[in-house]
Design a protein around this motif. Structure first.
Motif, mmCIF file in Angstrom:
data_model
loop_
_atom_site.group_PDB
_atom_site.id
_atom_site.type_symbol
_atom_site.label_atom_id
_atom_site.label_comp_id
_atom_site.label_asym_id
_atom_site.label_seq_id
_atom_site.Cartn_x
_atom_site.Cartn_y
_atom_site.Cartn_z
ATOM 1 N N CYS A 289 5.181 8.967 -1.746
ATOM 2 C CA CYS A 289 4.597 8.005 -0.818
ATOM 3 C C CYS A 289 4.970 8.420 0.595
ATOM 4 O O CYS A 289 6.095 8.844 0.846
ATOM 5 C CB CYS A 289 5.101 6.598 -1.103
ATOM 6 S SG CYS A 289 4.414 5.403 0.060
ATOM 7 N N ILE B 293 4.855 6.362 3.237
ATOM 8 C CA ILE B 293 5.622 5.339 3.963
ATOM 9 C C ILE B 293 7.050 5.665 3.557
ATOM 10 O O ILE B 293 7.477 5.391 2.429
ATOM 11 C CB ILE B 293 5.205 3.913 3.562
ATOM 12 C CG1 ILE B 293 3.771 3.656 4.057
ATOM 13 C CG2 ILE B 293 6.176 2.875 4.158
ATOM 14 C CD1 ILE B 293 3.188 2.329 3.648
ATOM 15 N N HIS C 20 9.631 4.006 1.479
ATOM 16 C CA HIS C 20 9.362 3.855 0.043
ATOM 17 C C HIS C 20 9.905 5.026 -0.777
ATOM 18 O O HIS C 20 9.742 5.059 -1.985
ATOM 19 C CB HIS C 20 7.855 3.684 -0.201
ATOM 20 C CG HIS C 20 7.290 2.441 0.430
ATOM 21 N ND1 HIS C 20 5.948 2.140 0.421
ATOM 22 C CD2 HIS C 20 7.905 1.418 1.075
ATOM 23 C CE1 HIS C 20 5.756 0.982 1.056
ATOM 24 N NE2 HIS C 20 6.923 0.533 1.462
ATOM 25 N N ILE D 16 0.856 -1.196 0.000
ATOM 26 C CA ILE D 16 0.000 0.000 0.000
ATOM 27 C C ILE D 16 0.889 1.242 0.000
ATOM 28 O O ILE D 16 1.902 1.282 0.705
ATOM 29 C CB ILE D 16 -0.920 0.000 1.235
ATOM 30 C CG1 ILE D 16 -1.901 -1.173 1.149
ATOM 31 C CG2 ILE D 16 -1.686 1.325 1.360
ATOM 32 C CD1 ILE D 16 -2.741 -1.360 2.395
ATOM 33 N N HIS D 17 0.493 2.232 -0.786
ATOM 34 C CA HIS D 17 1.279 3.461 -0.866
ATOM 35 C C HIS D 17 0.408 4.693 -0.629
ATOM 36 O O HIS D 17 -0.360 5.080 -1.519
ATOM 37 C CB HIS D 17 1.978 3.551 -2.229
ATOM 38 C CG HIS D 17 2.895 2.397 -2.477
ATOM 39 N ND1 HIS D 17 4.066 2.217 -1.782
ATOM 40 C CD2 HIS D 17 2.787 1.336 -3.308
ATOM 41 C CE1 HIS D 17 4.663 1.105 -2.196
ATOM 42 N NE2 HIS D 17 3.903 0.549 -3.116
ATOM 43 N N PRO D 18 0.491 5.310 0.561
ATOM 44 C CA PRO D 18 -0.236 6.557 0.805
ATOM 45 C C PRO D 18 0.455 7.712 0.080
ATOM 46 O O PRO D 18 1.484 8.217 0.534
ATOM 47 C CB PRO D 18 -0.180 6.718 2.327
ATOM 48 C CG PRO D 18 0.931 5.856 2.793
ATOM 49 C CD PRO D 18 1.192 4.809 1.752
ATOM 50 N N LEU E 70 9.487 6.365 -4.554
ATOM 51 C CA LEU E 70 8.198 6.934 -4.968
ATOM 52 C C LEU E 70 8.134 8.428 -4.689
ATOM 53 O O LEU E 70 7.433 8.902 -3.797
ATOM 54 C CB LEU E 70 7.055 6.207 -4.251
ATOM 55 C CG LEU E 70 7.014 4.683 -4.477
ATOM 56 C CD1 LEU E 70 5.820 4.073 -3.764
ATOM 57 C CD2 LEU E 70 6.968 4.355 -5.975
HETATM 58 CU CU CU Z 1 4.732 3.501 -0.364
#
Ligand code: CU
Length: 359
Positions: free
Chosen positions: A335, A337, A340, A280-282, A351
């Protein structure tokens, strides 16, 4: 599985007590698949999978093929040309293995559609009849799933359910009516854990029949995924102990190799975020809030749109976001996180993508 766990935990205790890293491969690991460092023994977290059985071991093997050539195209996800045959739009896809640079000095071995990551973009209009001829030049069988598109069951691309896998050297033809309008994608459904992680995915955009009266100045599709690249070899990154990714890409590129989007102050930007990895990428935008204009290809009515600055893009999801580039400057989309946004643990990377707003 419980037995394996007990062995793993016992093994781990003994290893930690004896403090002898050389003996520290996880229980039953065939030892040859994934080069691991001295920390291999302590990555054997309880509940993680072990390379006990041949299928697991297969997942942990490097992505390889005989005579893998360098990529000839620099950018992935580019629109694919088609020919018309009796009112049908005919597209040709070839699955092939290439060496794909995700960053200066980092090249992965990728499974691709037409030699790029993401593969060629198919872009048609709602109601179009489309035929897609898929030739498999991978060393492994494959199938294509048209993610989110309302296709007939026989075209759904699920091996052993709706079709036989397309064997290496074989061709399979998919045909359906493109509907509904929206942001979709296509990807492998054969050993997806390996093939999708290795790059077998691409955007499929269906434009509405009625053209928008006020189209956005920028309309970009961004496919988000992960890679595991270690000791010069590429592995399918996945949420499994020892197989976690160390590179993260938007349209097959890690920052600073990600595309910079240039837009004039006051223009409207439409971004189609697609989660195609296994994490998952916020995604967070600096500078301006954005509206969520569509989820999973389906439009959100104007009155129901959330105004956000971060949206979590889970595997398989699509979010179309829109914003007005109100202030000049280089604004980052990244992203949240924050691991990432690294390349092999070094920040900045992964990202991150710049929106360059000019006067
Ligand atoms: Cu991410």
């Amino acid at each position: 599985m419980r037995k394996i766990l007990i062995f793993a935990l016992t093994g781990l205790t003994l290893i930690l007590a004896a403090c002898t890293p050389a003996s520290g491969t996880p229980t039953g690991n065939d030892g040859g698949s994934v080069p691991m460092g001295d920390h291999a023994s302590i990555t054997a977290t309880p509940g993680s999978m072990m390379a006990e059985d041949p299928e697991t071991a297969h997942m942990m093997e490097p992505i390889t093929a005989p005579d893998v050539g360098p990529a000839t195209e620099a950018e992935g996800g580019q629109p694919l040309a088609f020919r018309e045959e009796n009112g049908v739009k005919v597209f040709e896809l070839t699955t092939q293995t290439v060496q794909w640079p995700i960053l200066d000095g980092v090249t992965v071995t990728a499974f691709t559609y037409n030699g790029t990551v993401p593969g060629s973009m198919i872009r048609v209009t709602e109601g179009d009849q489309v035929r897609i001829v898929v030739r498999n030049e991978l060393p492994d069988p494959t199938t294509v799933h048209w993610h989110g598109i309302e296709v007939p069951n026989a075209m759904d691309g699920v091996p052993g359910v709706t079709q036989d896998p397309i064997q290496p050297g074989e061709t399979f033809t998919y045909e359906f009516t493109a509907r509904p309008a929206g942001t979709f994608m296509y990807h492998s459904h054969f050993e997806g854990d390996i093939q999708v992680s290795a790059g077998l995915y691409a955007p499929f955009i269906i434009d509405p029949k009625k053209s928008q009266p006020d189209p956005p100045a920028v309309d970009k599709t961004l496919m988000i995924s992960e890679w595991l690249h270690r000791d010069g070899q590429t592995f399918a990154a996945m949420p499994m102990s020892g197989m976690e990714p160390n590179f993260f890409t938007i349209n097959g590129k890690a920052f600073p190799a990600t595309e910079e989007i240039t837009v004039k102050k006051g223009e409207r930007v439409h971004l189609r975020l697609i989660g195609i990895g296994q994490f998952i990428h916020p995604m967070h935008l600096h500078g301006f809030p954005f509206e969520i204009a569509a989820t999973d290809g389906r439009p959100v009515p104007k009155g129901a749109r959330l105004l956000k600055d971060t949206v979590s893009v889970a595997p398989g999801e699509r979010y179309d976001i829109e914003f007005v580039a109100a202030e000049p400057g280089r604004w980052m989309l990244h992203c949240h996180i924050l691991h990432h946004t690294t390349n092999d643990n070094v920040e900045p990377g992964g990202l991150m993508l710049m929106i360059n707003v000019v006067e």
